[in-house]
Scaffold this motif. Structure first.
Motif, PDB file in Angstrom:
ATOM      1  N   GLU A  17       0.774  -1.498  -0.118  1.00  0.00           N
ATOM      2  CA  GLU A  17      -0.070   0.172  -0.001  1.00  0.00           C
ATOM      3  C   GLU A  17       0.793   1.310  -0.082  1.00  0.00           C
ATOM      4  O   GLU A  17       1.082   1.767   0.999  1.00  0.00           O
ATOM      5  N   CYS A  45      -4.535  -2.031 -11.043  1.00  0.00           N
ATOM      6  CA  CYS A  45      -4.099  -2.344  -9.440  1.00  0.00           C
ATOM      7  C   CYS A  45      -4.335  -1.111  -8.797  1.00  0.00           C
ATOM      8  O   CYS A  45      -3.632  -0.322  -8.205  1.00  0.00           O
ATOM      9  N   PHE A  53      -3.182   7.266 -11.391  1.00  0.00           N
ATOM     10  CA  PHE A  53      -3.238   6.821 -12.540  1.00  0.00           C
ATOM     11  C   PHE A  53      -4.521   7.176 -13.193  1.00  0.00           C
ATOM     12  O   PHE A  53      -4.527   7.526 -14.477  1.00  0.00           O
ATOM     13  N   ASP A 112      -9.070  -8.762  -8.065  1.00  0.00           N
ATOM     14  CA  ASP A 112      -7.956  -9.117  -8.328  1.00  0.00           C
ATOM     15  C   ASP A 112      -7.487  -9.108  -9.848  1.00  0.00           C
ATOM     16  O   ASP A 112      -8.177  -9.564 -10.758  1.00  0.00           O
ATOM     17  N   PHE A 113      -6.248  -8.615 -10.238  1.00  0.00           N
ATOM     18  CA  PHE A 113      -5.917  -8.572 -11.581  1.00  0.00           C
ATOM     19  C   PHE A 113      -5.797 -10.031 -12.306  1.00  0.00           C
ATOM     20  O   PHE A 113      -5.958 -10.370 -13.255  1.00  0.00           O
ATOM     21  N   THR A 130       0.370   1.431 -14.620  1.00  0.00           N
ATOM     22  CA  THR A 130       0.053   1.234 -13.103  1.00  0.00           C
ATOM     23  C   THR A 130       1.006   1.044 -12.272  1.00  0.00           C
ATOM     24  O   THR A 130       2.434   0.714 -12.754  1.00  0.00           O
ATOM     25  N   ASN A 131       0.980   1.017 -10.908  1.00  0.00           N
ATOM     26  CA  ASN A 131       2.064   0.480 -10.099  1.00  0.00           C
ATOM     27  C   ASN A 131       1.676  -0.587  -9.430  1.00  0.00           C
ATOM     28  O   ASN A 131       0.860  -0.419  -8.276  1.00  0.00           O
ATOM     29  N   PRO A 132       1.892  -1.924  -9.861  1.00  0.00           N
ATOM     30  CA  PRO A 132       1.208  -2.916  -9.396  1.00  0.00           C
ATOM     31  C   PRO A 132       1.883  -3.572  -8.080  1.00  0.00           C
ATOM     32  O   PRO A 132       2.849  -2.899  -7.549  1.00  0.00           O
ATOM     33  N   PRO A 133       1.403  -4.584  -7.100  1.00  0.00           N
ATOM     34  CA  PRO A 133       1.823  -5.055  -5.883  1.00  0.00           C
ATOM     35  C   PRO A 133       3.339  -5.335  -5.968  1.00  0.00           C
ATOM     36  O   PRO A 133       3.406  -6.451  -6.989  1.00  0.00           O
ATOM     37  N   LEU A 136       3.729  -9.163  -6.024  1.00  0.00           N
ATOM     38  CA  LEU A 136       3.214  -9.978  -7.067  1.00  0.00           C
ATOM     39  C   LEU A 136       3.722  -9.894  -8.421  1.00  0.00           C
ATOM     40  O   LEU A 136       3.355 -10.021  -9.496  1.00  0.00           O
TER      41      LEU A 136
END
Ligand SMILES: C[S@@+](CC[C@H](N)C(=O)[O-])C[C@H]1O[C@@H](n2cnc3c(N)ncnc32)[C@H](O)[C@@H]1O
Length: 322
Positions: A17, A45, A53, A112-113, A130-133, A136
């Motif tokens: 986060e 995400c 974004f 969930d992507f 995006t800025n993904p987790p 993952l």
């Protein structure tokens, strides 16, 4: 380095986060504006109510000539929703497409992507931004490759050294974007997560954390990728020793790459920030170079392991001094 330590910790604790600032998105996206005309963009995400974004693309919807913008919200526990802006749907009929034309559409799954519902949206999209987790990241990139999507995403610089990611870099299927200002990326974190960061990294006044090693990964072409690194140094055996266990010389700083060495060279991973595929060939990553006699281990100098090195060669030219 405190910033790096915190990023590792963020990944370890699966604390994904932290939120990208609009200014950083604007600074990177300005290099790609020609790509988005008549395209569908998916931010997968991104809590669309919060995400900069989504905000960036909504603000620039007309300017970029976007066809459709979709952002999905993730909640592990329950079904969520998506926000959409569609060029064909001028909801308030004011002759322009903007925030007033946002549709809020419920999802049956949790956003969930990887969920089938989000995969269907992914299939319909041209771009993912995006800025993904970070926790993952491998899986996230594998999915983008599987569905052959164009993308621009933020990741940890260390992801370069993941075997699967490096293979994609070597094959010129992924490269780095333009990068954050002076390599410093500041992200907003929720107040209740602030205590996870050591003093000096979280700024109470701004609510931002500073990470030193975040980069943009992309498969969109950009001008910087075609600029040559200006080389001035010439090879000498004192400054560029051979590794103990591999036939290549060690280069400690990208700016010191010798212009006349035509053999293999091990350079720091920061090289990728300046990599121009017309100037250099990437041979591999130290531990995973096929002919590394200690496959899985890094190169060493005077019996000391050298931190991650990318093995490169000049593409052409240079007198062979070997
Ligand atoms: C590093 S944060 C970045 C958020 C936003 N993209 C931004 O840049 O401001 C990663 C986000 O991914 C979300 N997330 C975590 N796991 C996810 C998953 N499996 N599918 C979709 N989103 C996920 C998190 O809730 C978090 O908000």
């Amino acid at each position: 380095m405190a910033g790096n330590k915190n990023l590792h910790r963020a990944s370890r604790e699966k604390n994904d986060e932290f939120y990208t600032q609009l200014v950083d998105i604007e600074n990177e996206l300005k290099h790609y504006i020609q790509h988005f005309k008549d395209k569908t963009i998916f931010c997968n995400c991104d809590d669309p109510e919060e995400s900069n974004f989504f905000r960036y693309f909504a603000l620039n919807f007309e300017h970029l000539g976007i066809k459709k913008l979709i952002a999905t919200h993730f909640d592990a526990e329950k079904p969520t929703y998506k926000l959409e802006i569609d060029r064909e749907l001028d909801l308030n009929a004011d002759g322009k497409i903007d925030f007033a034309d946002i549709q809020r559409i419920p999802l049956e799954q949790n956003g969930d992507f990887r969920s089938p519902e989000c995969v269907e949206i992914l299939k319909s999209a041209d771009f993912v931004v995006t800025n993904p987790p970070f926790s993952l990241f491998r899986e996230y990139v594998a999915q983008l490759m599987e569905y052959d999507k164009k993308f621009l995403i933020i990741g940890n610089q260390n992801a370069i050294t993941y075997k699967e990611i490096f293979q994609l870099i070597k094959e010129n299927k992924i490269w780095l974007g333009n990068g954050f200002n002076a390599g410093n990326a500041y992200f907003k974190v929720p107040k209740d997560k602030a205590k996870q960061y050591v003093k000096g990294v979280y700024d109470e006044n701004t609510g931002l954390v500073k990470f030193r090693n975040c980069v943009w990964f992309t498969n969109l072409d950009h001008a910087k990728r075609h600029q040559e690194i200006d080389l001035w140094a010439t090879y000498n055996p004192e400054n560029y020793p051979h590794y103990d266990n591999y036939d290549a010389i060690n280069v400690n700083k990208v700016k010191d790459i010798p212009k006349d060495w035509t053999g293999k060279m091990g350079v720091p991973i920061t090289f990728l920030d300046k990599y121009n595929p017309d100037q250099f060939e990437i041979i591999g990553l130290d531990r995973y170079v096929e002919d590394n006699p200690n496959y899985g281990r890094r190169f060493s100098l005077n019996n000391k392991e050298v931190y991650a090195r990318i093995l490169i060669k000049h593409k052409q030219g240079g007198e062979n001094v070997k």
